[in-house]
Motif scaffolding. Structure first.
Motif, PDB file in Angstrom:
ATOM      1  N   ALA A  22     -14.659  -4.171  -0.965  1.00  0.00           N
ATOM      2  CA  ALA A  22     -14.918  -2.460  -0.998  1.00  0.00           C
ATOM      3  C   ALA A  22     -14.010  -1.775  -0.569  1.00  0.00           C
ATOM      4  O   ALA A  22     -12.979  -2.775  -0.375  1.00  0.00           O
ATOM      5  CB  ALA A  22     -16.218  -1.674   0.140  1.00  0.00           C
ATOM      6  N   VAL A  23     -12.960  -1.112  -1.990  1.00  0.00           N
ATOM      7  CA  VAL A  23     -12.056  -0.393  -1.538  1.00  0.00           C
ATOM      8  C   VAL A  23     -11.787   1.179  -1.044  1.00  0.00           C
ATOM      9  O   VAL A  23     -13.167   1.645  -0.912  1.00  0.00           O
ATOM     10  CB  VAL A  23     -11.328  -0.749  -2.838  1.00  0.00           C
ATOM     11  CG1 VAL A  23     -10.789  -2.121  -3.372  1.00  0.00           C
ATOM     12  CG2 VAL A  23     -11.940   0.084  -3.810  1.00  0.00           C
ATOM     13  N   ALA A  24     -10.732   0.936  -0.540  1.00  0.00           N
ATOM     14  CA  ALA A  24     -10.467   2.465   0.054  1.00  0.00           C
ATOM     15  C   ALA A  24     -10.960   3.468  -1.166  1.00  0.00           C
ATOM     16  O   ALA A  24      -9.988   3.688  -1.704  1.00  0.00           O
ATOM     17  CB  ALA A  24      -9.075   2.754   0.498  1.00  0.00           C
ATOM     18  N   GLY A  25     -11.640   4.897  -1.086  1.00  0.00           N
ATOM     19  CA  GLY A  25     -11.716   5.645  -1.875  1.00  0.00           C
ATOM     20  C   GLY A  25     -13.242   4.998  -2.448  1.00  0.00           C
ATOM     21  O   GLY A  25     -13.616   6.270  -3.222  1.00  0.00           O
ATOM     22  N   GLU A  26     -13.723   4.170  -2.221  1.00  0.00           N
ATOM     23  CA  GLU A  26     -15.181   3.727  -2.074  1.00  0.00           C
ATOM     24  C   GLU A  26     -16.464   4.991  -2.350  1.00  0.00           C
ATOM     25  O   GLU A  26     -16.573   5.196  -0.708  1.00  0.00           O
ATOM     26  CB  GLU A  26     -15.799   2.465  -1.874  1.00  0.00           C
ATOM     27  CG  GLU A  26     -17.286   1.913  -2.413  1.00  0.00           C
ATOM     28  CD  GLU A  26     -16.963   1.112  -3.868  1.00  0.00           C
ATOM     29  OE1 GLU A  26     -17.811   2.407  -4.305  1.00  0.00           O
ATOM     30  OE2 GLU A  26     -16.665   0.892  -4.494  1.00  0.00           O
TER      31      GLU A  26
END
Length: 732
Positions: free
Chosen positions: A366-370
């Motif tokens: 996952a990435v930040a903002g997901e």
């Protein structure tokens, strides 16, 4: 039951009562004392020893943060505070103040509802104070103010109470001016800070004391007493009479909203889905029984647990073993562990309900903002960063066998910090890492070398330029290699108002969900509505329009045309640098009826070639990134600093004197700023305090542009001579 177990039990109990929760952050200009303040709050909550508070910098648990004495990563911690006989759960995020780590601030603001803005009493409101306040208000985060380092006014500047009041009221006026400027319409007056209602506190985080008007009324401690005790050097008594954590956390509980209040106005602005749907209503009400939805604001790598995602739970309850959708990545995942942070330590729990800040494992990649949810929902608004990556280094592993680990390390860094861009240069095999500034990259490379134990060679930093155009091109024909497909396009410069609207997220990047809505906004900004209706895609500050009428098979190749447009914007014709502020219009097309003759190999070169040729006919230019530089120096070093800036093609924008100190505000191209820190230290005998922030892009002067294009082309292994129109446009 030990003290720690008691505290964990208390936290579990309060988590279930959203009206007793405060999600808050601490934000400020670099060196104004955020982390020292966080330490004090932890000490007050009994999480670290009081003696070490302010010296331990517990939330700077990264060894580099301790070595450099700055906060690099946003850190999280949950603690309990008693206010007027009731316990409250405070979820705190300490954020960095250095402009290179502004991405962390943006991400933290998504998770919190309120922020303490810390301002140094001596320095006052600084440019980075404005930046973090703007980021907070843009995310609908309510501010309160803490004026720090008041002891310096008493001891060093020897101000009398009258002069100190003047100093405070200037800081409060400056902060309120910014709130009026950046706050959402409905809160412009409501969110102003005010000494009398107690939304302003002042004190010294280093010496662990603070005051606010309500606290003075309640306890009878007077400002005169504070001055006397400070002058007498009796900080122990002062700390007992006016303990910082009590005063500041009282302000937090009293003035910052709980999740039930905050989500009513934050959700409609941060989430563009249907507010009347089940999930929309559950988020508005912060309902722990609704569908689960959360936004990931940070990813960290834990040696034992793997990737840990921190995020804000908006509705429902996050549980161990829960199956969830990662909305942006379009895939499923299973949550393995759920917990909360107590500083560097993670405490696992079975389930955590809406309104809390949570740490979960299992959301691989996952990435930040997901956006994470148990249902297929509309994703949350993308996080909008204040600056963009403008400095790049090339990295190579000295040892070929280390290559897979280097790729893994860079992927991990980019995942933890989405403001870093990682690209592999196919031709040279180098890995290019782009960041906000020299320090940003230095810190990340330190981790590659020390945490991953990789031996790498790093190029000197290079600047990423942008290509653009100055006028409208004539219509250019692009033919596919098999001559069966033809596209007729023009390019033109994008008006500043429209570019600004994209940067501010008023016009979203990507393919518009509602083209008519976007066309309306474009018409308001001065574009012809009929032309604006053709909007197909917005990409990195450029736009693609379909202004054709009734062309057969066009829909079937539209995806390929958009891909070709992206390729043309990623590498412009002058020096293969990214393109900005360009509008591309498709006016007509002839497309082969058989889809065998209109695959990617035919469409990509046709559209890309046509766009590049049109750009060469539209007065192509090069833009370079600029930095705003703010320098505080003693008066006698004025001349030396002006010379330093002038030598770097910089210019002075403003100068103001505050006491003995001069504040110089200037602008200079990023390309000329390498090594500036050392030069400035030398020129001012180390007495300069300085910071920078991204100041957008400006056109490179003509003569200079030719040389820069040559250098870039040479570095990329291309023919160094800048291309002429005939090199880019095949014989029409």
């Amino acid at each position: 039951m030990g003290k720690r177990e008691e505290m964990i039990a208390k936290i579990k109990e309060l988590m279930m009562q959203p009206e007793r929760i405060r999600n808050m952050g601490i934000a400020a200009h670099i060196d104004h004392g955020k982390t020292t303040l966080s330490d004090n709050l932890l000490a007050g909550a009994g999480m670290i020893s009081e003696e070490l508070a302010g010296k331990q910098l517990v939330l700077d648990f990264d060894e580099q943060e301790q070595a450099r004495g700055i906060t690099i990563n946003a850190a999280n911690v949950s603690m309990v505070h008693n206010y007027e006989g009731n316990d409250y759960l405070i979820n705190l995020i300490d954020t960095p103040g250095h402009v290179d780590f502004g991405g962390d601030v943006t991400r933290a603001m998504r998770a919190i509802d309120g922020a303490i803005i810390v301002v140094d009493a001596v320095e006052g409101v600084m440019p980075q104070t404005e930046t973090v306040l703007r980021q907070a208000l843009r995310e609908y985060v309510k501010p309160v103010l803490f004026i720090n380092k008041v002891d310096r006014l008493i001891r060093e500047l020897k101000l009398n109470p009258q002069q100190m009041q003047e100093r405070f009221s200037k800081i409060i006026t400056d902060v309120n001016r910014l709130i009026k400027k950046y706050a959402p319409e409905e809160f412009k007056n409501e969110w102003l800070v005010n000494v009398n209602d107690g939304s302003v506190a002042f004190g010294s985080a280093y010496y662990n004391w603070a005051l606010s008007v309500p606290y003075m009324k309640k306890t009878g401690v007077s400002f005169k007493e504070v001055i006397d005790l400070t002058n007498a050097g009796d900080m122990k008594t002062l700390k007992k009479k006016a303990p910082l954590h009590v005063v500041v956390l009282d302000v937090v509980v009293r003035h910052l909203p709980n999740p039930l209040q905050a989500q009513k106005y934050r959700i409609p602005h941060l989430w563009k889905g249907d507010i009347n749907s089940d999930v929309g209503q559950a988020m508005l009400r912060c309902d722990p029984k609704g569908p689960m939805s959360m936004v990931v604001t940070k990813i960290i790598l834990d040696k034992h647990a793997g990737e840990v995602a921190t995020g804000r739970v908006w509705s429902g309850t996050v549980k161990t073993g829960q199956e969830v959708y990662l909305i942006n990545s379009k895939r499923k995942a299973r949550i393995q562990q759920v917990g909360i942070y107590m500083g560097p330590e993670r405490i696992n729990m079975e389930a955590i309900p809406a309104g809390n800040i949570v740490a979960v494992t299992g959301l691989r990649d996952a990435v930040a903002g997901e956006t994470v949810s148990t249902e297929q929902i509309e994703p949350f608004e993308a996080l909008r960063y204040v600056s963009e990556p403008v400095v790049t280094v090339a990295i190579e592993a000295k040892n070929v066998k280390d290559l897979p680990r280097l790729v893994e390390a860079l992927r991990q860094l980019a995942k933890e910090d989405p403001t870093l861009h990682v690209k592999i240069d196919e031709e040279t095999g180098q890995h290019l890492l782009s960041g906000m500034g020299e320090l940003h990259l230095e810190v990340k490379l330190y981790r590659v070398k020390n945490e991953w134990k990789l031996d790498v060679e790093v190029s000197p930093p290079i600047v990423v330029y942008r290509e653009s155009v100055t006028k409208q091109s004539p219509i250019v024909e692009g033919k596919s290699p098999n001559k069966h497909n033809r596209f007729y396009i023009t390019v033109e410069p994008m008006p500043d108002e429209i570019y600004q609207a994209i940067k501010e997220g008023i016009i979203p990047e990507g393919r518009p969900k509602d083209p008519k809505e976007v066309a309306k906004k474009l018409a308001e900004l001065g574009m012809d509505y009929e032309m604006a209706k053709g909007i197909v895609d917005v990409y990195n500050g450029n736009m693609f329009f379909d202004n054709t009428k009734g062309i057969q098979y066009l829909n079937e190749v539209m995806d390929l045309l958009v891909d070709g447009f992206h390729m043309a914007m990623d590498e412009g014709p002058l020096a293969k640098e990214p393109v900005m502020k360009v509008i591309v219009r498709l006016h007509d097309a002839k497309i082969h009826e058989d889809n065998v003759h209109r695959g990617p190999a035919q469409i990509y070169p046709a559209i890309r070639g046509a766009i590049h040729c049109a750009m060469m006919k539209a007065g192509p230019v090069l833009y370079e990134p600029y930095q705003k530089v703010i320098i505080n120096i003693p008066y006698e070093y004025m001349g030396a600093v002006s010379r330093e800036l002038n030598q770097r093609r910089g210019q002075l924008i403003d100068m103001k004197q505050e006491g003995e100190v001069m504040i110089i505000i200037g602008e200079a191209p990023v390309a000329e700023m390498f090594g500036f820190a050392g030069a400035l230290r030398g020129a001012t005998s180390g007495k300069a305090l300085w910071s920078t922030e991204h100041a957008g892009f400006k056109r490179v002067p003509g003569e200079l542009a030719v040389n820069i294009i040559r250098q870039i082309r040479q570095r990329k292994g291309l023919d160094p001579n800048p291309p002429a129109e005939k090199d880019v446009c095949p014989q029409q």
